[in-house]
Design an enzyme around this catalytic site. Structure first.
Site, PDB file in Angstrom:
ATOM      1  N   CYS A 274      37.628  36.811  44.362  1.00 37.78           N
ATOM      2  CA  CYS A 274      38.175  36.011  43.257  1.00 37.78           C
ATOM      3  C   CYS A 274      37.116  35.330  42.390  1.00 37.78           C
ATOM      4  O   CYS A 274      36.964  35.675  41.220  1.00 37.78           O
ATOM      5  CB  CYS A 274      39.111  34.951  43.828  1.00 37.78           C
ATOM      6  SG  CYS A 274      40.488  35.664  44.720  1.00 37.78           S
TER       7      CYS A 274
HETATM    8  N1  LIG Z   1      41.857  37.292  48.752  1.00 36.03           N
HETATM    9  C1  LIG Z   1      42.067  36.103  48.213  1.00 36.03           C
HETATM   10  O1  LIG Z   1      41.605  35.107  48.737  1.00 36.03           O
HETATM   11  C2  LIG Z   1      42.888  35.941  46.941  1.00 36.03           C
HETATM   12  C3  LIG Z   1      43.314  34.663  46.581  1.00 36.03           C
HETATM   13  C4  LIG Z   1      44.072  34.507  45.436  1.00 36.03           C
HETATM   14  C5  LIG Z   1      44.361  35.609  44.638  1.00 36.03           C
HETATM   15  N2  LIG Z   1      43.916  36.850  45.000  1.00 36.03           N
HETATM   16  C6  LIG Z   1      44.270  37.980  44.133  1.00 36.03           C
HETATM   17  O2  LIG Z   1      45.300  38.723  44.769  1.00 36.03           O
HETATM   18  C7  LIG Z   1      45.155  40.111  44.484  1.00 36.03           C
HETATM   19  C8  LIG Z   1      45.095  40.900  45.772  1.00 36.03           C
HETATM   20  O3  LIG Z   1      43.937  40.492  46.493  1.00 36.03           O
HETATM   21  P1  LIG Z   1      43.756  40.769  48.033  1.00 36.03           P
HETATM   22  O4  LIG Z   1      42.594  39.954  48.467  1.00 36.03           O
HETATM   23  O5  LIG Z   1      45.033  40.624  48.768  1.00 36.03           O
HETATM   24  O6  LIG Z   1      43.351  42.321  48.011  1.00 36.03           O
HETATM   25  P2  LIG Z   1      43.272  43.317  49.253  1.00 36.03           P
HETATM   26  O7  LIG Z   1      42.296  44.360  48.890  1.00 36.03           O
HETATM   27  O8  LIG Z   1      43.078  42.551  50.523  1.00 36.03           O
HETATM   28  O9  LIG Z   1      44.730  43.957  49.329  1.00 36.03           O
HETATM   29  C9  LIG Z   1      45.283  44.727  48.330  1.00 36.03           C
HETATM   30  C10 LIG Z   1      46.139  45.809  48.954  1.00 36.03           C
HETATM   31  O10 LIG Z   1      46.735  46.550  47.901  1.00 36.03           O
HETATM   32  C11 LIG Z   1      46.748  47.918  48.263  1.00 36.03           C
HETATM   33  N3  LIG Z   1      46.885  48.726  47.051  1.00 36.03           N
HETATM   34  C12 LIG Z   1      45.942  49.067  46.151  1.00 36.03           C
HETATM   35  N4  LIG Z   1      46.488  49.772  45.152  1.00 36.03           N
HETATM   36  C13 LIG Z   1      47.808  49.877  45.414  1.00 36.03           C
HETATM   37  C14 LIG Z   1      48.901  50.487  44.745  1.00 36.03           C
HETATM   38  N5  LIG Z   1      48.726  51.122  43.597  1.00 36.03           N
HETATM   39  N6  LIG Z   1      50.110  50.411  45.319  1.00 36.03           N
HETATM   40  C15 LIG Z   1      50.280  49.760  46.499  1.00 36.03           C
HETATM   41  N7  LIG Z   1      49.289  49.154  47.166  1.00 36.03           N
HETATM   42  C16 LIG Z   1      48.053  49.204  46.638  1.00 36.03           C
HETATM   43  C17 LIG Z   1      45.458  48.108  49.019  1.00 36.03           C
HETATM   44  O11 LIG Z   1      45.506  49.237  49.871  1.00 36.03           O
HETATM   45  C18 LIG Z   1      45.373  46.803  49.809  1.00 36.03           C
HETATM   46  O12 LIG Z   1      45.982  46.891  51.078  1.00 36.03           O
HETATM   47  C19 LIG Z   1      43.924  40.230  43.598  1.00 36.03           C
HETATM   48  O13 LIG Z   1      44.301  40.216  42.272  1.00 36.03           O
HETATM   49  C20 LIG Z   1      43.162  38.964  43.914  1.00 36.03           C
HETATM   50  O14 LIG Z   1      42.331  38.569  42.844  1.00 36.03           O
HETATM   51  C21 LIG Z   1      43.205  37.045  46.150  1.00 36.03           C
END
Ligand SMILES: NC(=O)c1ccc[n+]([C@@H]2O[C@H](COP(=O)([O-])OP(=O)(O)OC[C@H]3O[C@@H](n4cnc5c(N)ncnc54)[C@H](O)[C@@H]3O)[C@@H](O)[C@H]2O)c1
Length: 437
Positions: A274
């Site tokens: 992030c």
């Molecule tokens: N990790 C954090 O601390 C955090 C905090 C706040 C916001 N975010 C935001 O949340 C979002 C997700 O982050 P995350 O850390 O959970 O990511 P992540 O990589 O842990 O998880 C994302 C998941 O989405 C899946 N994926 C990818 N493309 C896909 C598709 N087309 N269809 C279905 N599934 C799909 C991946 O396989 C993965 O399991 C991002 O935009 C991030 O900026 C993350």
């Protein structure tokens, strides 16, 4: 449509879909299921789908037994079959929003999941984007894909909104359940129903805003605020080193002011999915309006140089002991991007290891949470444990993550020299071999 959905929320008749079962999506799916909704997780990665369906947890913040019970009772399941979107009434999109090789937003996962949802969605659904992104994504990108793909009209046939995720992995006080949530949607009815859906699940406040763009921008503001303040802390730390002043003591003193000051700390750089990435989403969008986000750019410049700066400092410390970086043995403590978690995405410690290696140092690492990491198609395995004997073999120990389950007294007693970039060893008794950032 509004009244039907509100009734279904009250009666817990909504079927929830969560697209993307990562750090954000899986905890969200667990909370929805715990609140009594039948919940389906969608992911393109077969392995994650299999793990969830066999009750195996892979996210630190989730209680293993809770996931297991939800799966066993049939309240939670996972699939890679997007045609099952048709079974859901509420879909949260939690897919990654990374940068491409030119440091520009790579929105392909959002686009891809929206296209899949559009194909199978039905009338009367609520769809919410939770991925962090530039202001305008929900209305300008998501809405047309969903409308064109489904033939439905936003507002009449389905509701669409944006609700940023604030999960802070490893935070013991604030989890998905009790963190306040912001909701913006297209139209008042959509906002009311989507906010009601979150209220029925979460303990934290649900704060409504007038549009998805406000919600998108406030999330970027939160993360840019952190990015810029960490940049300031890093710049101050570099200056303090030149002036022979201990920055950590400075910030502790500043903290004694009961208002108008929030402490931020320096380190070897920014990490995680992030804080290092999200401000670039805003800078990119700002250019469409002929606007340069100069503060973001300058904090990025400071933060991005921190791994190199830390290696320069390491080199100076070794010089002090009559050694050169080239040929020295360096032990890195911590490759996770922050303390007490196993996530190493964008971790600055990995850049530090890379730069040290380029300078000819022989580098090993120990991280109690990460036994092996993958970077540029290569795997690097860490030490399984550390002991007095192991630590004493290195010319320099560099602390790059402030994990709390490391015996820092032992490290201090056995290391020849220590560079503590996180001031995690502040309480160890003897400090003659420790230098802080
Ligand atoms: N990790 C954090 O601390 C955090 C905090 C706040 C916001 N975010 C935001 O949340 C979002 C997700 O982050 P995350 O850390 O959970 O990511 P992540 O990589 O842990 O998880 C994302 C998941 O989405 C899946 N994926 C990818 N493309 C896909 C598709 N087309 N269809 C279905 N599934 C799909 C991946 O396989 C993965 O399991 C991002 O935009 C991030 O900026 C993350």
């Amino acid at each position: 449509m509004k009244e039907t959905l509100l009734r279904k929320i009250r009666n817990k008749e909504i079927v929830v879909g969560v697209v993307g079962l990562g750090y954000v999506g899986l905890p969200l799916a667990v909370e929805k299921a715990k609140a009594g909704y039948r919940t389906m997780g969608f992911d393109i990665r077969q392995k994650k789908v299999e793990m969830v369906n066999s009750g195996q947890n892979y996210i630190g913040d989730i209680v293993d037994i809770e996931l297991n019970q939800l799966v066993e009772t049939g309240r939670l399941c996972a699939t890679d079959d997007f045609s099952r979107i048709a079974e859901t009434d509420f879909v949260a999109i939690c897919v990654p929003t990374p940068l491409d090789i030119h440091q520009q937003p790579d929105i392909s996962c959002v686009r891809d999941s929206a296209e899949k949802i559009a194909k199978y969605m039905k009338k009367g659904m609520m769809i919410v984007l939770e991925s962090t992104t530039y202001p305008g994504t929900t209305e300008e990108l998501l809405k047309p894909i969903l409308e064109e793909g489904s033939g439905f009209k936003c507002g009449d046939d389905f509701y669409l909104g944006f609700s940023p995720e604030r999960v802070d992995p490893g935070n013991r006080e604030f989890k998905t359940k009790n963190t306040p949530k912001v909701v913006g949607a297209i139209g008042d009815d959509a906002r009311e129903v989507i906010a009601a859906m979150y209220r029925s699940v979460l303990e934290g406040e649900v704060y409504e805003v007038s549009s998805p763009a406000i919600a998108e921008m406030e999330k970027i503001l939160e993360n840019t605020y952190r990015n810029i303040n960490i940049g300031l802390a890093n710049e101050m730390a570099i200056l303090c080193d030149r002036m022979g002043i201990n920055y950590w003591e400075v910030v502790e003193a500043a903290k004694s002011k009961p208002y108008g000051f929030q402490p931020f700390y320096p380190g070897p750089g920014l990490g995680g999915h992030c804080i290092p990435l999200d401000p670039y989403y805003l800078s990119w969008k700002a250019r469409e309006y002929g606007f340069h986000t100069s503060m973001i750019e300058s904090s990025m410049m400071v933060n991005d140089k921190m791994p190199e700066y830390c290696v320069d400092r390491a080199s100076r410390i070794l010089n002090h002991y009559g050694k050169s970086l080239n040929g020295s043995k360096v032990l890195i403590l911590g490759v996770a991007y922050k303390q007490d978690i196993d996530d190493y995405r964008e971790s600055p410690a990995i850049r530090v290891i890379e730069v040290l290696g380029r300078s000819g140092a022989k580098v090993d690492y120990f991280d109690p949470f990460i036994s092996v990491y993958h970077y540029k198609d290569k795997a690097k395995r860490g030490l399984e444990k550390i002991s007095k004997e192991i630590v004493s073999r290195y010319d320099l120990v560099m602390v790059t993550t402030a994990h709390t389950n490391v015996d820092y007294e032992m490290v201090q007693q056995s290391a020849k020299a220590i560079f503590d970039t996180k001031n995690v060893m502040k309480d160890v008794k003897h400090r003659d071999n420790i230098e802080v950032l």
